[in-house]
Design a protein around this motif. Structure first.
Motif, PDB file in Angstrom:
ATOM      1  N   LEU A   1      40.027 -18.334  15.244  1.00 12.92           N
ATOM      2  CA  LEU A   1      40.096 -16.992  14.679  1.00 12.92           C
ATOM      3  C   LEU A   1      41.524 -16.455  14.737  1.00 12.92           C
ATOM      4  O   LEU A   1      42.009 -15.841  13.772  1.00 12.92           O
ATOM      5  N   ALA A   2      42.231 -16.709  15.828  1.00 17.80           N
ATOM      6  CA  ALA A   2      43.624 -16.247  15.947  1.00 17.80           C
ATOM      7  C   ALA A   2      44.500 -16.877  14.865  1.00 17.80           C
ATOM      8  O   ALA A   2      45.309 -16.187  14.231  1.00 17.80           O
ATOM      9  N   VAL A   3      44.328 -18.160  14.627  1.00 19.18           N
ATOM     10  CA  VAL A   3      45.108 -18.832  13.581  1.00 19.18           C
ATOM     11  C   VAL A   3      44.755 -18.262  12.212  1.00 19.18           C
ATOM     12  O   VAL A   3      45.637 -18.017  11.377  1.00 19.18           O
ATOM     13  N   LEU A   4      43.484 -18.022  11.973  1.00 22.78           N
ATOM     14  CA  LEU A   4      43.061 -17.464  10.684  1.00 22.78           C
ATOM     15  C   LEU A   4      43.636 -16.065  10.471  1.00 22.78           C
ATOM     16  O   LEU A   4      44.096 -15.746   9.367  1.00 22.78           O
ATOM     17  N   TYR A   5      43.625 -15.242  11.509  1.00 21.05           N
ATOM     18  CA  TYR A   5      44.243 -13.917  11.397  1.00 21.05           C
ATOM     19  C   TYR A   5      45.717 -14.060  11.025  1.00 21.05           C
ATOM     20  O   TYR A   5      46.234 -13.340  10.172  1.00 21.05           O
ATOM     21  N   HIS A   6      46.392 -14.981  11.674  1.00 17.47           N
ATOM     22  CA  HIS A   6      47.812 -15.205  11.390  1.00 17.47           C
ATOM     23  C   HIS A   6      48.005 -15.638   9.932  1.00 17.47           C
ATOM     24  O   HIS A   6      48.887 -15.126   9.235  1.00 17.47           O
TER      25      HIS A   6
END
Length: 158
Positions: free
Chosen positions: A146-151
């Motif tokens: 999820l953190a990578v997707l937000y980025h």
């Protein structure tokens, strides 16, 4: 206390493979009809070996599905493998049916979101994970995804 501490320390990926592969092979020698064992063998052959054997991985994952067509994780791992090798249409169908088979399984949702990310469907993948975390607030799996997707979506405040 020292013995307990050494047993709880994390293993390196190589050490984990060296310990788990003989146990996995032993399980299959005792019962070759264990779909989960075939699935794990397929995952190991593609994701955890220095030189992945994708053909062997696919055979193992397909064998798992022959033995248990309802094994959502095997379907989703196979979908990810097929995306990697460029067989996107078959991969997308496997991912969709894998999610439908086990819609409440957080791990299956993470695998499905990763599959969406492989297709660059970042907002849809984010939606899947956010929904999963709403239903399973204590879940840990998927937070790095999820953190990578937000980025990737430029959502740095999230």
């Amino acid at each position: 206390m020292w013995g307990l501490r050494t047993r709880l320390e994390p293993l390196t990926q190589r050490a984990a493979l060296e310990k788990s592969e003989p146990l996995l092979r032993r399980a299959l020698s005792l019962d070759s009809l264990l779909p989960e064992a075939h699935m794990v063998l397929g995952v190991m052959r593609n994701w955890f070996e220095e030189y992945p054997d994708r053909a062997a991985s696919e055979r193992s994952l397909r064998r798992a599905l022959e033995l248990n067509p309802g094994l959502a994780e095997a379907r989703l791992f196979l979908a990810q493998l097929l995306f990697i090798v460029g067989r996107t249409e078959e991969a997308a169908e496997l991912a969709r049916t894998g999610r439908e088979l086990d819609p409440r399984n957080p791990f299956a949702q993470v695998l499905f979101a990763q599959t969406l990310a492989f297709q660059r469907q970042y907002p849809e993948a984010i939606e899947v994970l956010e929904d999963m975390f709403r239903r399973n607030p204590g879940a840990r799996a998927g937070r790095p995804v999820l953190a990578v997707l937000y980025h990737l979506e430029g959502r740095f405040e999230d």
